[in-house]
Design a protein around this motif. Sequence first.
Motif, PDB file in Angstrom:
ATOM      1  N   VAL A  81      37.677  37.516  45.176  1.00 53.11           N
ATOM      2  CA  VAL A  81      37.048  38.782  44.795  1.00 53.11           C
ATOM      3  C   VAL A  81      35.546  38.645  45.017  1.00 53.11           C
ATOM      4  CG1 VAL A  81      38.820  39.435  43.127  1.00 53.11           C
ATOM      5  CG2 VAL A  81      36.887  38.039  42.373  1.00 53.11           C
ATOM      6  N   SER A  82      34.861  39.774  45.033  1.00 56.00           N
ATOM      7  CA  SER A  82      33.422  39.741  45.295  1.00 56.00           C
ATOM      8  C   SER A  82      32.579  40.116  44.080  1.00 56.00           C
ATOM      9  CB  SER A  82      33.079  40.690  46.455  1.00 56.00           C
ATOM     10  OG  SER A  82      33.475  42.010  46.152  1.00 56.00           O
ATOM     11  N   ASP A  83      33.222  40.646  43.042  1.00 55.72           N
ATOM     12  CA  ASP A  83      32.482  41.057  41.850  1.00 55.72           C
ATOM     13  C   ASP A  83      33.454  41.111  40.667  1.00 55.72           C
ATOM     14  OD1 ASP A  83      33.934  43.423  42.261  1.00 55.72           O
ATOM     15  OD2 ASP A  83      32.260  44.399  43.279  1.00 55.72           O
ATOM     16  N   THR A  84      33.138  41.907  39.666  1.00 58.79           N
ATOM     17  CA  THR A  84      33.969  41.946  38.466  1.00 58.79           C
ATOM     18  C   THR A  84      35.240  42.777  38.641  1.00 58.79           C
ATOM     19  OG1 THR A  84      32.666  43.818  37.637  1.00 58.79           O
ATOM     20  CG2 THR A  84      32.009  41.617  36.908  1.00 58.79           C
ATOM     21  N   LYS A  85      35.360  43.515  39.735  1.00 58.64           N
ATOM     22  CA  LYS A  85      36.548  44.337  39.959  1.00 58.64           C
ATOM     23  C   LYS A  85      37.770  43.452  40.207  1.00 58.64           C
ATOM     24  CE  LYS A  85      34.283  48.190  39.636  1.00 58.64           C
ATOM     25  NZ  LYS A  85      34.455  49.030  38.430  1.00 58.64           N
ATOM     26  N   LEU A  86      38.885  43.832  39.592  1.00 61.13           N
ATOM     27  CA  LEU A  86      40.127  43.076  39.733  1.00 61.13           C
ATOM     28  C   LEU A  86      41.104  43.855  40.613  1.00 61.13           C
ATOM     29  CD1 LEU A  86      40.543  41.945  36.010  1.00 61.13           C
ATOM     30  CD2 LEU A  86      39.738  40.548  37.940  1.00 61.13           C
ATOM     31  N   PRO A  87      41.696  43.189  41.614  1.00 62.42           N
ATOM     32  CA  PRO A  87      42.529  43.888  42.605  1.00 62.42           C
ATOM     33  C   PRO A  87      43.974  44.085  42.150  1.00 62.42           C
ATOM     34  CG  PRO A  87      42.337  41.585  43.204  1.00 62.42           C
ATOM     35  CD  PRO A  87      41.491  41.764  41.957  1.00 62.42           C
ATOM     36  N   TYR A  88      44.147  44.637  40.940  1.00 63.37           N
ATOM     37  CA  TYR A  88      45.482  44.816  40.378  1.00 63.37           C
ATOM     38  C   TYR A  88      45.599  46.196  39.743  1.00 63.37           C
ATOM     39  CZ  TYR A  88      45.241  39.766  40.903  1.00 63.37           C
ATOM     40  OH  TYR A  88      45.052  38.515  41.420  1.00 63.37           O
ATOM     41  N   ALA A  89      46.838  46.638  39.601  1.00 60.46           N
ATOM     42  CA  ALA A  89      47.107  47.952  39.024  1.00 60.46           C
ATOM     43  C   ALA A  89      46.842  47.962  37.519  1.00 60.46           C
ATOM     44  CB  ALA A  89      48.566  48.339  39.300  1.00 60.46           C
ATOM     45  N   ASP A  90      46.709  49.141  36.971  1.00 57.66           N
ATOM     46  CA  ASP A  90      46.565  49.300  35.519  1.00 57.66           C
ATOM     47  C   ASP A  90      47.816  48.769  34.811  1.00 57.66           C
ATOM     48  OD1 ASP A  90      44.340  50.659  36.349  1.00 57.66           O
ATOM     49  OD2 ASP A  90      44.953  52.619  35.567  1.00 57.66           O
ATOM     50  N   ASN A  91      47.608  48.223  33.605  1.00 59.69           N
ATOM     51  CA  ASN A  91      48.728  47.826  32.735  1.00 59.69           C
ATOM     52  C   ASN A  91      49.683  46.849  33.433  1.00 59.69           C
ATOM     53  OD1 ASN A  91      47.756  49.830  30.853  1.00 59.69           O
ATOM     54  ND2 ASN A  91      48.835  51.374  32.053  1.00 59.69           N
ATOM     55  N   PHE A  92      49.127  45.855  34.100  1.00 60.00           N
ATOM     56  CA  PHE A  92      49.925  44.959  34.933  1.00 60.00           C
ATOM     57  C   PHE A  92      50.232  43.616  34.264  1.00 60.00           C
ATOM     58  CE2 PHE A  92      50.555  42.098  38.635  1.00 60.00           C
ATOM     59  CZ  PHE A  92      51.558  42.804  39.282  1.00 60.00           C
ATOM     60  N   PHE A  93      49.318  43.126  33.426  1.00 62.28           N
ATOM     61  CA  PHE A  93      49.440  41.766  32.896  1.00 62.28           C
ATOM     62  C   PHE A  93      49.730  41.749  31.395  1.00 62.28           C
ATOM     63  CE2 PHE A  93      46.746  41.172  36.649  1.00 62.28           C
ATOM     64  CZ  PHE A  93      47.472  40.187  37.305  1.00 62.28           C
ATOM     65  N   LEU A 122      45.403  44.946  31.535  1.00 59.05           N
ATOM     66  CA  LEU A 122      46.306  44.493  30.474  1.00 59.05           C
ATOM     67  C   LEU A 122      47.326  45.573  30.134  1.00 59.05           C
ATOM     68  CD1 LEU A 122      44.186  42.645  27.745  1.00 59.05           C
ATOM     69  CD2 LEU A 122      46.141  41.711  28.979  1.00 59.05           C
ATOM     70  N   LYS A 123      48.550  45.136  29.879  1.00 58.03           N
ATOM     71  CA  LYS A 123      49.552  46.046  29.353  1.00 58.03           C
ATOM     72  C   LYS A 123      49.215  46.398  27.899  1.00 58.03           C
ATOM     73  CE  LYS A 123      53.404  44.137  32.069  1.00 58.03           C
ATOM     74  NZ  LYS A 123      54.714  43.447  31.986  1.00 58.03           N
ATOM     75  N   PRO A 124      49.676  47.541  27.399  1.00 58.30           N
ATOM     76  CA  PRO A 124      49.527  47.822  25.969  1.00 58.30           C
ATOM     77  C   PRO A 124      50.136  46.684  25.138  1.00 58.30           C
ATOM     78  CG  PRO A 124      50.233  49.782  27.129  1.00 58.30           C
ATOM     79  CD  PRO A 124      50.294  48.663  28.129  1.00 58.30           C
ATOM     80  N   GLY A 125      49.360  46.153  24.209  1.00 53.53           N
ATOM     81  CA  GLY A 125      49.809  45.003  23.431  1.00 53.53           C
ATOM     82  C   GLY A 125      49.526  43.675  24.098  1.00 53.53           C
TER      83      GLY A 125
END
Length: 239
Positions: A81-93, A122-125
Amino acid sequence: MISNVGRKPHVVFENRFAKAKKIESIIELEKKIKSEHKLLEVGTGSGGIAFYFASHYQQEVFAVDISDNRQFMDGYNFQLVSDTKLPYADNFFDIVISNHVIEHVGEKQQQQEHLDEINRVLKPGGILYLAVPNRWMLIEPHYQLIFLSWLPKKIRSYYLKKIRNIAFYDCEPLEKNELENLFSMSELTYKNYCIEALHIFVRDEKSYKGLYVIFKWLPLGILKKIVGLIPTLIYLAKK
């Protein structure tokens, strides 16, 4: 580790499995780690922590960093990655690990973006494990200088240049209240786990058995008064 322009990665290669076990012990206090969980390590460095969780839980493990300095490359998915942006979908982990990363991403704005992005994926919870050097630690861990992080920001680099001939102090350690404000701005609920981590550390390190007995019997009220002075701030945060 994740950083922005003018800041270099501070990769740690030693004792990554021991560090992973301590992280594991803290996370287990709040949420059972399961094989079906998706886990992300932000700023993987040598890759040892990501490898540990992938090999011990057969989880789907992901890791990112701004440069590839890995010694352990198997068992997990890695992206630059090049900065603080994460290359993943919402609510994925289900679990995100940010271990001594936030002090390297930049100023307060970038630190807030770091937490906002973690909250997004992050997923809810889901749970965030975050550790960061306390600004009020006696010896600054990256450059091994006494009182370096205590100084006003405008003279930290001057001190570093005079003593180590390094022109720019590229870390932004946080104090307890600063970090908790960032959590609140990201709408993450959080709990300080410094005392629990200290118990785990002195319990597991053979040379600290005497300290373990002392800490085990110290009243909780006394321990809470020293939380703000513990060299490493450790938190679990939830979405």
